[in-house]
Design a protein around this motif. Structure first.
Motif, short mmCIF file in Angstrom:
data_model
loop_
_atom_site.label_atom_id
_atom_site.label_comp_id
_atom_site.label_asym_id
_atom_site.label_seq_id
_atom_site.Cartn_x
_atom_site.Cartn_y
_atom_site.Cartn_z
N ASP A 3 52.81 42.05 19.91
CA ASP A 3 51.77 41.95 20.88
C ASP A 3 52.21 40.96 21.67
OD1 ASP A 3 50.10 43.97 19.85
OD2 ASP A 3 48.93 42.18 18.66
N THR A 4 52.15 40.87 23.20
CA THR A 4 52.22 39.77 24.00
C THR A 4 51.27 39.76 24.93
OG1 THR A 4 54.30 39.15 25.39
CG2 THR A 4 53.55 41.34 25.49
N SER A 5 51.54 38.66 25.81
CA SER A 5 50.32 38.42 26.91
C SER A 5 50.92 38.10 27.99
CB SER A 5 49.52 37.01 26.64
OG SER A 5 48.92 37.34 25.04
N PHE A 6 50.40 38.44 29.19
CA PHE A 6 50.72 38.08 30.74
C PHE A 6 49.36 37.77 31.37
CE2 PHE A 6 49.76 42.71 30.69
CZ PHE A 6 49.52 43.23 31.70
N ALA A 7 49.71 37.06 32.44
CA ALA A 7 48.51 36.61 33.38
C ALA A 7 48.85 37.52 34.78
CB ALA A 7 48.70 35.15 33.71
N VAL A 8 47.76 37.69 35.13
CA VAL A 8 47.53 38.42 36.68
C VAL A 8 46.60 37.58 37.75
CG1 VAL A 8 47.22 40.62 38.09
CG2 VAL A 8 48.18 40.70 35.62
N TYR A 9 47.16 37.19 38.62
CA TYR A 9 46.39 36.77 39.83
C TYR A 9 46.33 37.88 40.87
CZ TYR A 9 44.21 34.34 43.59
OH TYR A 9 43.21 33.93 44.81
N LEU A 10 44.80 38.36 41.09
CA LEU A 10 44.47 39.41 42.19
C LEU A 10 44.12 38.58 43.31
CD1 LEU A 10 43.64 42.32 40.16
CD2 LEU A 10 45.80 42.15 41.39
N GLY A 52 48.20 37.39 50.39
CA GLY A 52 47.79 38.72 50.04
C GLY A 52 48.95 39.14 48.94
N VAL A 53 49.23 38.44 48.16
CA VAL A 53 50.16 38.54 47.03
C VAL A 53 49.77 38.44 45.55
CG1 VAL A 53 52.67 37.96 45.95
CG2 VAL A 53 52.23 38.18 48.46
N ALA A 54 49.89 39.38 44.66
CA ALA A 54 49.66 39.24 43.39
C ALA A 54 50.51 38.64 42.63
CB ALA A 54 49.23 40.73 42.54
N LEU A 55 50.30 37.78 41.50
CA LEU A 55 51.11 37.00 40.76
C LEU A 55 51.03 37.57 39.60
CD1 LEU A 55 50.15 33.22 41.87
CD2 LEU A 55 52.22 34.68 42.68
N VAL A 97 48.09 47.08 42.82
CA VAL A 97 49.35 46.81 43.51
C VAL A 97 50.33 47.66 43.76
CG1 VAL A 97 49.21 44.64 42.00
CG2 VAL A 97 50.70 46.65 41.37
N THR A 98 51.25 47.47 44.90
CA THR A 98 52.29 48.59 45.35
C THR A 98 53.44 48.30 44.26
OG1 THR A 98 53.33 47.00 46.84
CG2 THR A 98 51.34 48.15 47.36
N ASP A 99 54.42 49.01 44.71
CA ASP A 99 55.84 48.82 44.17
C ASP A 99 56.86 48.03 44.77
OD1 ASP A 99 56.73 50.61 45.96
OD2 ASP A 99 57.70 51.93 44.93
#
Length: 281
Positions: free
Chosen positions: A29-36, A75-78, A137-139
């Protein structure tokens, strides 16, 4: 693949979330953060992947760097993964620069590390596929990082220039084959064959690259690891000899901490936003 949301916080008009999932690549199991950013509520946005340094998790960057403000403006996701596999069954070491918190963004080939320590494949393949399937998100991708994460960002971008529009790094380990941190980690994870190390050494990679994305590096002159572990001049010399022109800025008074990262993160997000929103040739 099922995502479990662990955190959901309003931030600069957008949302800072943290998720957990089962990684097939890492076998844990692993975690990641997303800022939208706010605009993601209306349209898909490009992604800046951030890779953190030794001892860090996804929490260090999202809590200390202040990047969300600039991501909202541009306007960028992290997207911020952990720095290694985790769990009771995952091998570890008794020091900070090997094992948990020190995955070095490579695919280990030696036991006992090879089953779980495959952060390169996770960051390059599994994580983007997961993010692009589940978020607006886009590619269009860029990658950045700090210290060990700066090493990872440079290596990943140089090995996959068609998949990343730009790359940047704060105080990166640019020549791991020539410094103690890298020699220790590479010997443990990859073995004694130094030829195999070259695939994860940014200075070696840039010397033979036929294509590179725009590169930005910031380095503090008061960094306690500058001369012993980081050696940015080695990367700059190899890049210029090969005909590339990375931006390397040295900053008087700044050390290796997140105070340094926070001071210049706006510059880095702008660097990536320019590339991410540019028309792809």
């Amino acid at each position: 693949m099922q995502l479990e949301r662990l955190e959901h916080r309003a931030c600069f008009g957008g949302w800072q979330d943290v998720y957990r999932h089962r990684s097939h690549v890492l076998d844990c199991d692993t975690s990641f953060a997303v800022y939208l950013p706010p605009v993601a509520a209306q349209k898909a946005v490009p992604v800046l992947y951030w890779l953190s340094g030794l001892t860090c998790t996804e929490q260090n960057f999202i809590a200390k760097a202040g990047a969300q403000r600039y991501a909202a403006e541009h306007g960028v996701a992290l997207v911020v993964p952990d720095t290694s596999p985790r769990g009771e069954h995952v091998p570890d070491a008794d020091n900070y620069d090997l094992g948990k918190g020190a995955g070095f963004y490579l695919n280990a080939t030696r036991e006992p590390w090879s089953r779980h320590y495959r952060m390169y494949d996770y960051v390059v393949d599994e994580l983007p596929a997961l993010v692009e399937a589940n978020f607006p998100v886009t590619d269009a991708r860029a990658v950045s990082g700090h210290s060990m994460g700066g090493h990872g960002a440079l290596v990943i971008a140089l090995r996959n220039p068609d998949r990343y529009r730009s790359v940047s790094a704060f105080a990166p380990i640019v020549a791991p084959s020539q410094v103690p941190w890298g020699e220790k980690a590479f010997t443990a994870y990859l073995g004694d064959d130094r030829e195999a190390w070259k695939d994860y050494d940014a200075t070696e990679l840039v010397a033979r690259a036929t294509q590179v994305p725009p590169i930005l590096i910031d380095q503090g002159e008061a960094d306690e690891f500058l001369r012993s572990q980081l050696r940015p001049e080695l990367f700059k010399a190899a890049a210029e000899k090969a005909g590339w022109s990375p931006q390397l800025a040295m900053h008087a008074g700044y050390d290796h901490s997140y105070y340094f990262v926070a001071s210049f993160i706006g510059k880095h997000v702008a660097h990536h936003a320019q590339a991410l929103y540019a028309e792809k040739l």
